[in-house]
Design an enzyme around this catalytic site. Sequence first.
Site, PDB file in Angstrom:
ATOM      1  N   HIS A  98      20.974 -39.560  39.465  1.00 48.05           N
ATOM      2  CA  HIS A  98      20.573 -38.317  40.139  1.00 48.05           C
ATOM      3  C   HIS A  98      19.634 -37.451  39.299  1.00 48.05           C
ATOM      4  O   HIS A  98      19.126 -36.443  39.773  1.00 48.05           O
ATOM      5  CB  HIS A  98      21.799 -37.521  40.603  1.00 48.05           C
ATOM      6  CG  HIS A  98      22.535 -36.807  39.531  1.00 48.05           C
ATOM      7  ND1 HIS A  98      22.387 -35.463  39.309  1.00 48.05           N
ATOM      8  CD2 HIS A  98      23.430 -37.240  38.613  1.00 48.05           C
ATOM      9  CE1 HIS A  98      23.173 -35.097  38.305  1.00 48.05           C
ATOM     10  NE2 HIS A  98      23.812 -36.167  37.864  1.00 48.05           N
ATOM     11  N   CYS A 132      28.870 -16.606  30.796  1.00 52.73           N
ATOM     12  CA  CYS A 132      29.269 -16.335  32.173  1.00 52.73           C
ATOM     13  C   CYS A 132      28.979 -17.507  33.093  1.00 52.73           C
ATOM     14  O   CYS A 132      29.631 -17.679  34.107  1.00 52.73           O
ATOM     15  CB  CYS A 132      28.553 -15.101  32.703  1.00 52.73           C
ATOM     16  SG  CYS A 132      29.405 -13.608  32.247  1.00 52.73           S
TER      17      CYS A 132
END
Lengths: 395, 130
Positions: free
Chosen positions: A201, A324
Amino acid sequence: MRIYADNAATTKMSRAAVEAMLPYLEEYYGNPSSLYSEGQKAKEALEEAREKITRCINANAKEIIFTSGGSEADNQAILTAAALGKKKGKTHIISDTIEHHAVLHTLKKLEKEGFTVTYLPAHENGIVRVEDLVNAITGDTCLVTVMYANNEIGTIQPIKEIGAVCREKGILFHTDAVQAVGHIPVDVEDANIDMLSASAHKFHGPKGVGFLYARRGIRLETLIEGGAQERGHRAGTENVPGIVAAAAALEEAAGSLGEVSERVQVLRDRLIEGLKKIPHSALNGDPQKRVPSNVNFCFEGVEGEALLLLLDDKGIMASSGSACTSGSLDPSHVLLAIGRVHDVAHGSLRLSLGDDATEEEVDYIIKSVEEVVTYLRGFSPVWRDLVNGKSKFIL
Amino acid sequence: MALYSEKVMDHFRNPRNVGVIEDADGVGEVGNAKCGDIMKMYLKIEDDKIEDVKFETFGCGSAIASSSMATELIKGKPVSEAMELTNKAVAEALDGLPDYKMHCSVLAEEAIKNALDDYYSRHPEKKKEQ
């Protein structure tokens, strides 16, 4: 306008790959282990796909094992070398600090089992040095595993030189080439690579398919026990449609490699030049020795996730090494390893261009990043302290 | 499903009460750049009421949205009420935060309490009244 600039994360499947897989979903869906013609047709396609892949990396058909992806191939390669090493009483492995977690976590597991691992520094430019490798080798070393190109900062490692050293010393050499295969020329013979991992991919093939190249004579450890598929090295009915599509995608990517990379590289450099003009920013990784599509920057005083969300609003899809976005408290281990401190590593942005990127898109990205960085700095207490001289600029 | 609620995205995209109060009566700062989140709150207090509040934040989307929502929740309110603000109230007002982002609402609560502590340290007599 939507601009996909996250091709290092995954790529859109090529038309050739989609079309190649369709007959094996609807028509020749037989199990390649069956005797009837629908099954045998699938078996032929599987072997044809294997042949195609060998031609793209200069290997032999018996040296390719299809896997579920790059991570599985990395696990299998490393555990294979460890098992072979252990038999000879050799339990030292050499790797580096900026490997993918598929490699790092496998090595951590081996360390718990008594192996010792030396992690070569990637230095400020994100490239390991062959002299560091030479110095790290001991009589106990059973494996050197160094990635071909880094997934975050795109830096290309001196694979051929590493391969030559390993061959001379008789040490197995594995490379995680997930970001390289289909993007830069890869020749396992020329580079003396013993094992190589790749993922479809990343080169416009489907997700869930990858392969492990293992030089003839290397007895592979089996991760998945069961049937005799993949010559007994990887059990489970083969993902025929996925494998056929992977081969079609790689054949196409390898065929247009030079032409595409030359074009994309020009755009990459244009993007780098444009982003450099944003004050207190810095490119991560060597400016030249990097894959043609990769741009990775740190911007002081802003946080990466906020940057990504606002870029998404502007139609730009990218990624960041901030804590984050990683789901942990620490920012990217790669950025920390090349000497970016936490404060700055949180403000990183990776843009990985597609083969079809245009100058217009690149200019739009530059303008958008500049706007978003300026906006976020406008109410960042970190930026205010930097501007007011309360703290010192790092970049 | 999207990462954040529409409310979070709204407060992230259009943060309320952004900026600095030069002659603030209380200033609070929490977090550190190493962890990737810093919030700074500025309060203007008159007659025991939060007359004005502004914030600056270095952090992710939910950190910015939490700061913005926290300022909205205390603006115009008596100081005693602002003192009672909880991170849960901030998160609820934002229609929830992902679990691993709850610490952003905690930072918002702490930043405001920090600013109020600063105010009380400048006006010790006020503290006694409570």
